[in-house]
Scaffold this active site. Sequence first.
Site, PDB file in Angstrom:
ATOM      1  N   SER A 168       0.874  -1.174   0.000  1.00  0.00           N
ATOM      2  CA  SER A 168       0.000   0.000   0.000  1.00  0.00           C
ATOM      3  C   SER A 168       0.913   1.226   0.000  1.00  0.00           C
ATOM      4  CB  SER A 168      -0.940  -0.047   1.210  1.00  0.00           C
ATOM      5  OG  SER A 168      -1.711   1.114   1.286  1.00  0.00           O
ATOM      6  N   TYR A 182      -5.512   7.604  -6.564  1.00  0.00           N
ATOM      7  CA  TYR A 182      -4.392   6.747  -6.141  1.00  0.00           C
ATOM      8  C   TYR A 182      -4.392   6.576  -4.619  1.00  0.00           C
ATOM      9  CZ  TYR A 182       0.311   5.176  -5.058  1.00  0.00           C
ATOM     10  OH  TYR A 182       1.365   4.479  -4.544  1.00  0.00           O
ATOM     11  N   LYS A 186      -5.072   3.106  -2.339  1.00  0.00           N
ATOM     12  CA  LYS A 186      -4.135   2.559  -1.356  1.00  0.00           C
ATOM     13  C   LYS A 186      -4.830   2.386   0.008  1.00  0.00           C
ATOM     14  CE  LYS A 186      -0.975   1.630  -3.995  1.00  0.00           C
ATOM     15  NZ  LYS A 186      -0.404   0.289  -4.102  1.00  0.00           N
TER      16      LYS A 186
HETATM   17  N1  LIG Z   1       7.494   4.673  -5.579  1.00  0.00           N
HETATM   18  C1  LIG Z   1       6.925   5.162  -4.487  1.00  0.00           C
HETATM   19  O1  LIG Z   1       7.236   6.272  -4.017  1.00  0.00           O
HETATM   20  C2  LIG Z   1       5.887   4.349  -3.755  1.00  0.00           C
HETATM   21  C3  LIG Z   1       5.500   4.770  -2.470  1.00  0.00           C
HETATM   22  C4  LIG Z   1       4.531   4.044  -1.794  1.00  0.00           C
HETATM   23  C5  LIG Z   1       3.984   2.911  -2.369  1.00  0.00           C
HETATM   24  N2  LIG Z   1       4.372   2.516  -3.602  1.00  0.00           N
HETATM   25  C6  LIG Z   1       3.754   1.323  -4.169  1.00  0.00           C
HETATM   26  O2  LIG Z   1       4.771   0.393  -4.480  1.00  0.00           O
HETATM   27  C7  LIG Z   1       4.328  -0.471  -5.532  1.00  0.00           C
HETATM   28  C8  LIG Z   1       5.391  -0.572  -6.601  1.00  0.00           C
HETATM   29  O3  LIG Z   1       5.632   0.714  -7.133  1.00  0.00           O
HETATM   30  P1  LIG Z   1       7.025   1.132  -7.789  1.00  0.00           P
HETATM   31  O4  LIG Z   1       7.358   2.449  -7.218  1.00  0.00           O
HETATM   32  O5  LIG Z   1       8.003   0.034  -7.695  1.00  0.00           O
HETATM   33  O6  LIG Z   1       6.537   1.372  -9.293  1.00  0.00           O
HETATM   34  P2  LIG Z   1       7.143   0.940 -10.706  1.00  0.00           P
HETATM   35  O7  LIG Z   1       8.626   0.981 -10.700  1.00  0.00           O
HETATM   36  O8  LIG Z   1       6.377   1.777 -11.704  1.00  0.00           O
HETATM   37  O9  LIG Z   1       6.687  -0.577 -10.839  1.00  0.00           O
HETATM   38  C9  LIG Z   1       5.371  -0.940 -11.103  1.00  0.00           C
HETATM   39  C10 LIG Z   1       5.368  -2.365 -11.576  1.00  0.00           C
HETATM   40  O10 LIG Z   1       4.010  -2.782 -11.771  1.00  0.00           O
HETATM   41  C11 LIG Z   1       3.867  -3.327 -13.092  1.00  0.00           C
HETATM   42  N3  LIG Z   1       2.494  -3.103 -13.515  1.00  0.00           N
HETATM   43  C12 LIG Z   1       1.800  -1.943 -13.584  1.00  0.00           C
HETATM   44  N4  LIG Z   1       0.558  -2.155 -14.025  1.00  0.00           N
HETATM   45  C13 LIG Z   1       0.436  -3.495 -14.218  1.00  0.00           C
HETATM   46  C14 LIG Z   1      -0.611  -4.333 -14.677  1.00  0.00           C
HETATM   47  N5  LIG Z   1      -1.802  -3.840 -15.032  1.00  0.00           N
HETATM   48  N6  LIG Z   1      -0.387  -5.664 -14.773  1.00  0.00           N
HETATM   49  C15 LIG Z   1       0.806  -6.182 -14.422  1.00  0.00           C
HETATM   50  N7  LIG Z   1       1.841  -5.434 -13.986  1.00  0.00           N
HETATM   51  C16 LIG Z   1       1.661  -4.115 -13.891  1.00  0.00           C
HETATM   52  C17 LIG Z   1       4.925  -2.554 -13.901  1.00  0.00           C
HETATM   53  O11 LIG Z   1       5.314  -3.227 -15.098  1.00  0.00           O
HETATM   54  P3  LIG Z   1       4.588  -2.955 -16.524  1.00  0.00           P
HETATM   55  O12 LIG Z   1       4.333  -1.486 -16.617  1.00  0.00           O
HETATM   56  O13 LIG Z   1       5.545  -3.493 -17.534  1.00  0.00           O
HETATM   57  O14 LIG Z   1       3.321  -3.753 -16.477  1.00  0.00           O
HETATM   58  C18 LIG Z   1       6.080  -2.560 -12.911  1.00  0.00           C
HETATM   59  O15 LIG Z   1       6.704  -3.810 -12.902  1.00  0.00           O
HETATM   60  C19 LIG Z   1       3.001   0.128  -6.005  1.00  0.00           C
HETATM   61  O16 LIG Z   1       1.943  -0.586  -5.386  1.00  0.00           O
HETATM   62  C20 LIG Z   1       3.030   1.549  -5.477  1.00  0.00           C
HETATM   63  O17 LIG Z   1       1.724   2.050  -5.271  1.00  0.00           O
HETATM   64  C21 LIG Z   1       5.318   3.207  -4.319  1.00  0.00           C
END
Ligand SMILES: NC(=O)c1ccc[n+]([C@@H]2O[C@H](COP(=O)([O-])OP(=O)(O)OC[C@H]3O[C@@H](n4cnc5c(N)ncnc54)[C@H](OP(=O)(O)O)[C@@H]3O)[C@@H](O)[C@H]2O)c1
Length: 304
Positions: A168, A182, A186
Site C-alpha cells: 500500500s 491513487y 491505497k
Molecule cells: N514509488 C513510491 O514512491 C511508492 C511509495 C509508496 C507505495 N508505492 C507502491 O509500491 C508499488 C510498486 O511501485 P514502484 O514504485 O516500484 O513502481 P514501478 O517501478 O512503476 O513498478 C510498477 C510495476 O508494476 C507493473 N504493472 C503496472 N501495471 C500493471 C498491470 N496492469 N499488470 C501487471 N503489472 C503491472 C509494472 O510493469 P509494466 O508497466 O511493464 O506492467 C512494474 O513492474 C506500487 O503498489 C506503489 O503504489 C510506491
Amino acid sequence: MMDGLESLATRWIGRWAEPRFDAVEATRDLTPAVVVTGGSSGIGLALAHQFARHSQAIVLIARTPSRLEAAVLEIGQRHPNVRVEQLSLDISSPEAIDALSSWLAERRLYCDVLVNNAAIGHSGPFSAAPTARLEALIATNVAAVARLTRAVLPAMIARGRGGILTISSLGALIPGPHQAAYYASKAFALSLTEAIASEAAGRGVRIAVVLPGPVETRFHARMDAEGSLYRHLLAAATPERVAALSVRSYRLGRRVIAPGFVPTVAVPFLRILPHAVSVPIVNWLLDTGRPALRSDEDKSSPQL
Ligand SMILES: NC(=O)c1ccc[n+]([C@@H]2O[C@H](COP(=O)([O-])OP(=O)(O)OC[C@H]3O[C@@H](n4cnc5c(N)ncnc54)[C@H](OP(=O)(O)O)[C@@H]3O)[C@@H](O)[C@H]2O)c1
C-alpha cells in the site's frame, strides 16, 4: 537469530491452523512459488530479490516482456539456485486469474506467497483525470488486488500455510488531493488487508500490508508527478531498503509494516492528526499546478 524468530512467528500465525489432507496432498509434487505482481521493476523487483534468498521459485508478473526478461536475468545471476519465471500479464484484466492459474499448473508451480505490488498512479486534479486512466487505476490497484487475494486465500487456509504481502502506501492514511484516486486505492488495499488478516488470524497464513513513504522508482515519472513539491522536499528511500525492511517484518509476522524511520514516525502521526490539518499540507505537497479541467475530453464525453 532471524530464523529462530521467524519460526516462533510461524508457530503463532498457525496456532489454530487445521491443514486439510487433500489440500496438502494436491501440492505434494508441485513447487511453492512466490508470485510478485509488478516484479519487473522498482519495489517489486527488489522484493523478488529478497524473497529469492529464502524461496524455491519466484514468478515475476508485469506487462512489458523486455523488462521482465531483464529482471529474470538479474535475479537468476544473483540467486542461481532459485527457479525464476516470468509471466507477461495485465493483472487488471478479469481473465488474469484464470490465465495465472493455468500458467502455474502447466509449470507444476503453486502460489505459496502472493505479493500484491503492481499499481499505477494518476496525478493532477480529479476533475481533469482521463476516465480511461481512472478505470485502469481502479482495475489495477483495487479490483486486481481483491481478485488475486480472493483467489489464493482459500487454498492457503486449507493448507494451513502461505502468505499475502500487499504494498500500500503512507498515502493510505490520508486523502491525497491531486492524487485522489491513487490515495483512495491505497486506503482500500490497507483496509482490505487488515480486515482479512484479522479474519484469518491463527490459520497459518501470513497476511501483511506495507506502507512506504516516497521511494525512488519510475512510479512518479510514470504518473507525471515529478513537478510536485513532494519530489523536491521529501527524501525518497531506495527500493532495496524498503524491500529488505518489508520482507524482514513480514517474516516476523508483522501485519502493518512501516519500512524505515520516516514511515515508522509518520504512521502514528498521520493516524492521529486531524484531516483538517493534514489534507491541506498534502494538497500543497502534491499539487502539480495543472488546470482543473481538460477541455478536450470534457467536450467530447457526456457531462451530468
Ligand atoms: N514509488 C513510491 O514512491 C511508492 C511509495 C509508496 C507505495 N508505492 C507502491 O509500491 C508499488 C510498486 O511501485 P514502484 O514504485 O516500484 O513502481 P514501478 O517501478 O512503476 O513498478 C510498477 C510495476 O508494476 C507493473 N504493472 C503496472 N501495471 C500493471 C498491470 N496492469 N499488470 C501487471 N503489472 C503491472 C509494472 O510493469 P509494466 O508497466 O511493464 O506492467 C512494474 O513492474 C506500487 O503498489 C506503489 O503504489 C510506491
